[in-house]
Design a protein around this motif. Structure first.
Motif, PDB file in Angstrom:
ATOM      1  N   ALA A  20       0.829  -1.210   0.000  1.00 20.15           N
ATOM      2  CA  ALA A  20       0.000   0.000   0.000  1.00 20.15           C
ATOM      3  C   ALA A  20       0.861   1.258   0.000  1.00 20.15           C
ATOM      4  O   ALA A  20       0.540   2.244  -0.672  1.00 20.15           O
ATOM      5  CB  ALA A  20      -0.936  -0.013   1.206  1.00 20.15           C
ATOM      6  N   ALA A  21       1.979   1.238   0.739  1.00 24.04           N
ATOM      7  CA  ALA A  21       2.877   2.398   0.780  1.00 24.04           C
ATOM      8  C   ALA A  21       3.500   2.665  -0.579  1.00 24.04           C
ATOM      9  O   ALA A  21       3.639   3.824  -0.996  1.00 24.04           O
ATOM     10  CB  ALA A  21       3.965   2.180   1.831  1.00 24.04           C
ATOM     11  N   ILE A  22       3.870   1.603  -1.279  1.00 23.41           N
ATOM     12  CA  ILE A  22       4.443   1.754  -2.625  1.00 23.41           C
ATOM     13  C   ILE A  22       3.405   2.371  -3.567  1.00 23.41           C
ATOM     14  O   ILE A  22       3.695   3.301  -4.326  1.00 23.41           O
ATOM     15  CB  ILE A  22       4.941   0.398  -3.166  1.00 23.41           C
ATOM     16  N   ILE A  23       2.172   1.846  -3.496  1.00 21.73           N
ATOM     17  CA  ILE A  23       1.106   2.373  -4.363  1.00 21.73           C
ATOM     18  C   ILE A  23       0.796   3.828  -3.998  1.00 21.73           C
ATOM     19  O   ILE A  23       0.526   4.653  -4.869  1.00 21.73           O
ATOM     20  CB  ILE A  23      -0.150   1.475  -4.257  1.00 21.73           C
ATOM     21  N   LYS A  27       1.016   8.741  -6.335  1.00 21.86           N
ATOM     22  CA  LYS A  27      -0.114   9.668  -6.309  1.00 21.86           C
ATOM     23  C   LYS A  27       0.052  10.761  -7.363  1.00 21.86           C
ATOM     24  O   LYS A  27       1.167  11.113  -7.735  1.00 21.86           O
ATOM     25  CB  LYS A  27      -0.289  10.265  -4.922  1.00 21.86           C
ATOM     26  N   PHE A  28      -1.068  11.270  -7.819  1.00 24.14           N
ATOM     27  CA  PHE A  28      -1.039  12.314  -8.844  1.00 24.14           C
ATOM     28  C   PHE A  28      -2.252  13.238  -8.673  1.00 24.14           C
ATOM     29  O   PHE A  28      -3.307  12.816  -8.221  1.00 24.14           O
ATOM     30  CB  PHE A  28      -1.045  11.689 -10.245  1.00 24.14           C
ATOM     31  N   GLU A  43      -5.768   2.714  -0.908  1.00 24.31           N
ATOM     32  CA  GLU A  43      -6.922   2.282  -0.109  1.00 24.31           C
ATOM     33  C   GLU A  43      -7.495   0.958  -0.607  1.00 24.31           C
ATOM     34  O   GLU A  43      -8.159   0.238   0.140  1.00 24.31           O
ATOM     35  CB  GLU A  43      -8.000   3.360  -0.132  1.00 24.31           C
ATOM     36  N   ILE A  44      -7.234   0.625  -1.863  1.00 21.57           N
ATOM     37  CA  ILE A  44      -7.694  -0.668  -2.397  1.00 21.57           C
ATOM     38  C   ILE A  44      -7.044  -1.805  -1.613  1.00 21.57           C
ATOM     39  O   ILE A  44      -7.715  -2.748  -1.178  1.00 21.57           O
ATOM     40  CB  ILE A  44      -7.356  -0.790  -3.907  1.00 21.57           C
ATOM     41  N   ILE A  45      -5.742  -1.709  -1.408  1.00 22.71           N
ATOM     42  CA  ILE A  45      -5.008  -2.733  -0.650  1.00 22.71           C
ATOM     43  C   ILE A  45      -5.489  -2.770   0.794  1.00 22.71           C
ATOM     44  O   ILE A  45      -5.713  -3.841   1.369  1.00 22.71           O
ATOM     45  CB  ILE A  45      -3.489  -2.449  -0.691  1.00 22.71           C
ATOM     46  N   VAL A  46      -5.665  -1.592   1.396  1.00 19.81           N
ATOM     47  CA  VAL A  46      -6.074  -1.520   2.800  1.00 19.81           C
ATOM     48  C   VAL A  46      -7.458  -2.145   2.985  1.00 19.81           C
ATOM     49  O   VAL A  46      -7.677  -2.932   3.909  1.00 19.81           O
ATOM     50  CB  VAL A  46      -6.080  -0.058   3.300  1.00 19.81           C
ATOM     51  N   LEU A  47      -8.381  -1.819   2.098  1.00 20.48           N
ATOM     52  CA  LEU A  47      -9.747  -2.322   2.237  1.00 20.48           C
ATOM     53  C   LEU A  47      -9.829  -3.827   1.994  1.00 20.48           C
ATOM     54  O   LEU A  47     -10.540  -4.543   2.712  1.00 20.48           O
ATOM     55  CB  LEU A  47     -10.683  -1.565   1.289  1.00 20.48           C
ATOM     56  N   ILE A  48      -9.084  -4.326   1.024  1.00 22.30           N
ATOM     57  CA  ILE A  48      -9.046  -5.770   0.796  1.00 22.30           C
ATOM     58  C   ILE A  48      -8.486  -6.470   2.034  1.00 22.30           C
ATOM     59  O   ILE A  48      -9.030  -7.478   2.497  1.00 22.30           O
ATOM     60  CB  ILE A  48      -8.224  -6.111  -0.468  1.00 22.30           C
ATOM     61  N   GLY A  49      -7.408  -5.933   2.590  1.00 20.58           N
ATOM     62  CA  GLY A  49      -6.823  -6.511   3.799  1.00 20.58           C
ATOM     63  C   GLY A  49      -7.787  -6.488   4.965  1.00 20.58           C
ATOM     64  O   GLY A  49      -7.912  -7.458   5.723  1.00 20.58           O
ATOM     65  N   ALA A  50      -8.511  -5.380   5.135  1.00 26.31           N
ATOM     66  CA  ALA A  50      -9.459  -5.243   6.244  1.00 26.31           C
ATOM     67  C   ALA A  50     -10.626  -6.210   6.112  1.00 26.31           C
ATOM     68  O   ALA A  50     -11.074  -6.803   7.096  1.00 26.31           O
ATOM     69  CB  ALA A  50      -9.971  -3.808   6.315  1.00 26.31           C
ATOM     70  N   MET A  51     -11.123  -6.384   4.886  1.00 27.26           N
ATOM     71  CA  MET A  51     -12.262  -7.289   4.692  1.00 27.26           C
ATOM     72  C   MET A  51     -11.853  -8.746   4.861  1.00 27.26           C
ATOM     73  O   MET A  51     -12.626  -9.569   5.342  1.00 27.26           O
ATOM     74  CB  MET A  51     -12.894  -7.037   3.329  1.00 27.26           C
ATOM     75  N   ALA A  52     -10.635  -9.060   4.486  1.00 23.75           N
ATOM     76  CA  ALA A  52     -10.158 -10.444   4.621  1.00 23.75           C
ATOM     77  C   ALA A  52      -9.700 -10.764   6.039  1.00 23.75           C
ATOM     78  O   ALA A  52      -9.870 -11.887   6.520  1.00 23.75           O
ATOM     79  CB  ALA A  52      -9.018 -10.700   3.639  1.00 23.75           C
ATOM     80  N   MET A  53      -9.129  -9.776   6.740  1.00 22.46           N
ATOM     81  CA  MET A  53      -8.473 -10.032   8.016  1.00 22.46           C
ATOM     82  C   MET A  53      -9.122  -9.337   9.204  1.00 22.46           C
ATOM     83  O   MET A  53      -8.739  -9.572  10.339  1.00 22.46           O
ATOM     84  CB  MET A  53      -7.003  -9.610   7.910  1.00 22.46           C
ATOM     85  N   ILE A  68       5.385   4.357   6.609  1.00 26.21           N
ATOM     86  CA  ILE A  68       6.372   3.962   5.592  1.00 26.21           C
ATOM     87  C   ILE A  68       6.490   5.050   4.531  1.00 26.21           C
ATOM     88  O   ILE A  68       7.582   5.429   4.112  1.00 26.21           O
ATOM     89  CB  ILE A  68       6.002   2.620   4.937  1.00 26.21           C
ATOM     90  N   ASN A  69       5.351   5.569   4.102  1.00 25.22           N
ATOM     91  CA  ASN A  69       5.349   6.583   3.051  1.00 25.22           C
ATOM     92  C   ASN A  69       6.092   7.841   3.480  1.00 25.22           C
ATOM     93  O   ASN A  69       6.857   8.424   2.707  1.00 25.22           O
ATOM     94  CB  ASN A  69       3.902   6.916   2.660  1.00 25.22           C
ATOM     95  N   VAL A  70       5.887   8.260   4.733  1.00 30.58           N
ATOM     96  CA  VAL A  70       6.587   9.444   5.237  1.00 30.58           C
ATOM     97  C   VAL A  70       8.085   9.190   5.334  1.00 30.58           C
ATOM     98  O   VAL A  70       8.903  10.043   4.974  1.00 30.58           O
ATOM     99  CB  VAL A  70       6.023   9.871   6.610  1.00 30.58           C
TER     100      VAL A  70
END
Length: 198
Positions: A20-23, A27-28, A43-53, A68-70
């Motif tokens: 998610a940090a790499i994605i 940003k643009f 947020e796509i990665i975060v939401l998939i992770g949240a729904m699965a886990m 990580i991003n900062v």
């Protein structure tokens, strides 16, 4: 709680946070919106992770992703953009994953994501009006400077209310809609990789 913190769980949190940090670094800005609103698809990665886990995993991924991003990319907004991203992400991910946790059907996946989307729009509108945009103003020389910067992309923006209406809401709607659509498409094939083996 014992099950929540297995090594496998921690490793998956780490992998998803890094991805998610790499994605997030990709940003643009959108040409018709204020330049400080930058679109990313983390947020796509975060939401998939949240729904699965589960919701806790979603919050952890959201938090670690931002840190990580900062560390890698720095912050040009004195941390305001990153805090805003965390708040908006949690406003989306928490209700969606919490509802889906107790109603794991295709219909409820759609409903839960729609509720998360609506929650994010409401929270982002209120938070930007009362907190985020005033914080930007305090750091970047006052509200007039923020409004002038936003008006470069749309001359109709002349105060905080028009900035919210013509900047914040459209930006979050676009981001939320794309995130929702892609999660609904990707979740079913991807989720088995993330669920705990029994």
């Amino acid at each position: 709680m014992k099950k929540s913190f297995t090594i496998r769980y921690i490793v998956r949190i780490g992998i998803l946070s890094a991805l998610a940090a790499i994605i997030m670094m990709l940003k643009f800005p959108l040409p018709f919106l204020p330049p400080f609103y930058k679109l990313d698809f983390s947020e796509i990665i975060v939401l998939i992770g949240a729904m699965a886990m589960g919701p806790l995993a979603g919050v952890l991924i959201e938090l670690i992703k931002g840190l990580i991003n900062v560390l890698i990319d720095g912050s040009v907004t004195m941390g305001i953009g990153e805090i805003s991203n965390f708040l908006m992400g949690c406003a989306f991910v928490l209700p969606a994953s919490l509802i889906y946790k107790y109603h794991k059907t295709k219909k409820w996946a759609f409903v839960s994501i729609c509720i998360g989307f609506a929650s994010m729009l409401i929270v982002s509108t209120a938070a930007n009006y009362w907190l985020i945009i005033p914080a930007y103003a305090s750091v970047f020389g006052g509200m007039d400077n923020v409004i002038k910067g936003a008006a470069k992309s749309n001359e109709s923006i002349n105060n905080i209310l028009s900035l919210i209406t013509l900047g914040t809401i459209p930006f979050n709607f676009i981001k939320g809609f794309i995130t929702s659509a892609l999660v609904l498409l990707l979740y079913k094939p991807v989720s088995p990789l993330l669920k705990e083996k029994q």
